[in-house]
Design a protein around this motif. Structure first.
Motif, PDB file in Angstrom:
ATOM      1  N   SER A  88       0.826  -1.213   0.000  1.00  0.00           N
ATOM      2  CA  SER A  88       0.000   0.000   0.000  1.00  0.00           C
ATOM      3  C   SER A  88       0.864   1.268   0.000  1.00  0.00           C
ATOM      4  O   SER A  88       0.407   2.332  -0.413  1.00  0.00           O
ATOM      5  CB  SER A  88      -0.934   0.006   1.205  1.00  0.00           C
ATOM      6  OG  SER A  88      -0.195   0.062   2.417  1.00  0.00           O
ATOM      7  N   SER A  89       2.106   1.137   0.464  1.00  0.00           N
ATOM      8  CA  SER A  89       2.990   2.300   0.487  1.00  0.00           C
ATOM      9  C   SER A  89       3.820   2.418  -0.781  1.00  0.00           C
ATOM     10  O   SER A  89       4.516   3.409  -0.987  1.00  0.00           O
ATOM     11  CB  SER A  89       3.941   2.212   1.693  1.00  0.00           C
ATOM     12  OG  SER A  89       4.843   1.122   1.544  1.00  0.00           O
TER      13      SER A  89
ATOM     14  N   ASN B 146       0.972   5.296  -3.893  1.00  0.00           N
ATOM     15  CA  ASN B 146      -0.246   5.921  -3.362  1.00  0.00           C
ATOM     16  C   ASN B 146      -0.222   7.417  -3.653  1.00  0.00           C
ATOM     17  O   ASN B 146       0.817   7.994  -3.962  1.00  0.00           O
ATOM     18  CB  ASN B 146      -0.440   5.643  -1.869  1.00  0.00           C
ATOM     19  CG  ASN B 146       0.654   6.236  -1.012  1.00  0.00           C
ATOM     20  OD1 ASN B 146       0.811   7.457  -0.959  1.00  0.00           O
ATOM     21  ND2 ASN B 146       1.404   5.386  -0.339  1.00  0.00           N
TER      22      ASN B 146
END
Length: 290
Positions: free
Chosen positions: A61-62, A65
């Protein structure tokens, strides 16, 4: 990247026009592939996809984004293989927006790309061997258009996507490979049929590919030829008697190789059709029992 390279050569333009990058997200990281842009919509598109690099990322997720953009290690991997002006296929519309804004790389996200992504998911064990985690069957939904086409071609139009499982996928993919091989070799075998018509005066216009393949074996290896395709005694005699004439017009070894492969594929496909029908019936029973 060196500015001198960016302004440089026709080679860069050729690469960016013909070969695209593809950023593929796996359960534990990201992989960068190359593929020939002009072949993406062809049936054998996965045969021209090759892995450049794979890296694991603890927190995917990092990695990409809106707040932080594209993290350093992923940026480095992408730019290592990106050529000036080259497009990159991505699997999410959000990735397209972020990468175009932050890395200034033109990205492609459309139904055709998603078909290719879906195919890579199915073949992930072979294409990304370092990826040790595998997608759950539910993550392979919805069905790709390609899978729907295969099922429809084999008269499974009633198939409910909720019934999809790995066994059905494997059988459908096996049938797809058979169809692809047949499409690839059909031109060669139809050429053989036209030579048979010309040399031996046998009407071959209505022959299917297995019959053409069997005719090749009757010409040069009659003991190998099965009786599954009917030939008249006159036709068999003409084929055998004209064998020397065919060697002048055809490559014997190449023709025999293709004919043997075609007969093998023909029987293999029949077996897989039976298994696919069985697995779909089992899936339907299980689905209705829920």
């Amino acid at each position: 990247m060196d500015k001198g390279l960016r302004g440089a050569s026709p080679m860069w333009k050729m690469t960016s026009d013909k070969v695209m990058l593809l950023l593929f997200e796996t359960p534990s990281g990201f992989a960068v592939f190359n593929f020939f842009a002009t072949l993406i919509e062809q049936p054998n598109a996965l045969e021209v996809v090759w892995l450049r690099q794979f890296q694991t990322i603890e927190d995917s997720s990092s990695a990409i984004n809106q707040s932080t953009g594209v993290n350093g290690s992923l940026t480095e991997m992408i730019m290592k293989y990106h050529c000036p002006g080259q497009r990159m296929a991505v699997g999410e519309s959000g990735y397209k927006k972020i990468i175009e804004e932050r890395l200034k790389i033109t990205c492609v996200y459309d139904p055709t790309v998603m078909e290719l992504m879906w195919g890579i998911q199915i073949r992930m064990r072979q294409l990304v061997p370092r990826e040790k985690s595998y997608l759950h069957e539910s993550q392979l939904l919805p069905m790709s258009q390609g899978l729907q086409n295969v099922l429809s071609r084999y008269d499974f139009n009633y198939f409910n996507p909720d019934m999809l499982n790995e066994r059905i996928l494997i059988m459908a993919y096996a049938l797809f490979e058979c169809d692809s091989f047949e499409n690839e070799k059909s031109g060669d075998l139809h050429h053989v049929a036209s030579v048979i018509k010309d040399v031996s005066g046998i009407e071959t216009d209505a022959w299917d590919l297995p019959k053409i393949a069997t005719a090749v074996r009757r010409i040069w290896c009659p003991k190998e030829a099965s009786n599954s395709c009917e030939f008249s005694e006159h036709e068999v005699k003409r084929l055998v008697n004209d064998a020397d004439k065919y060697e002048v017009k055809l490559d014997k070894d190449a023709c025999l190789k293709v004919s043997r492969q075609m007969i093998t594929v023909f029987h293999f496909r029949n077996d897989k059709k039976i298994l696919l029908k069985k697995y779909i019936a089992q899936a339907l029973d299980a689905y209705e029992a829920e």
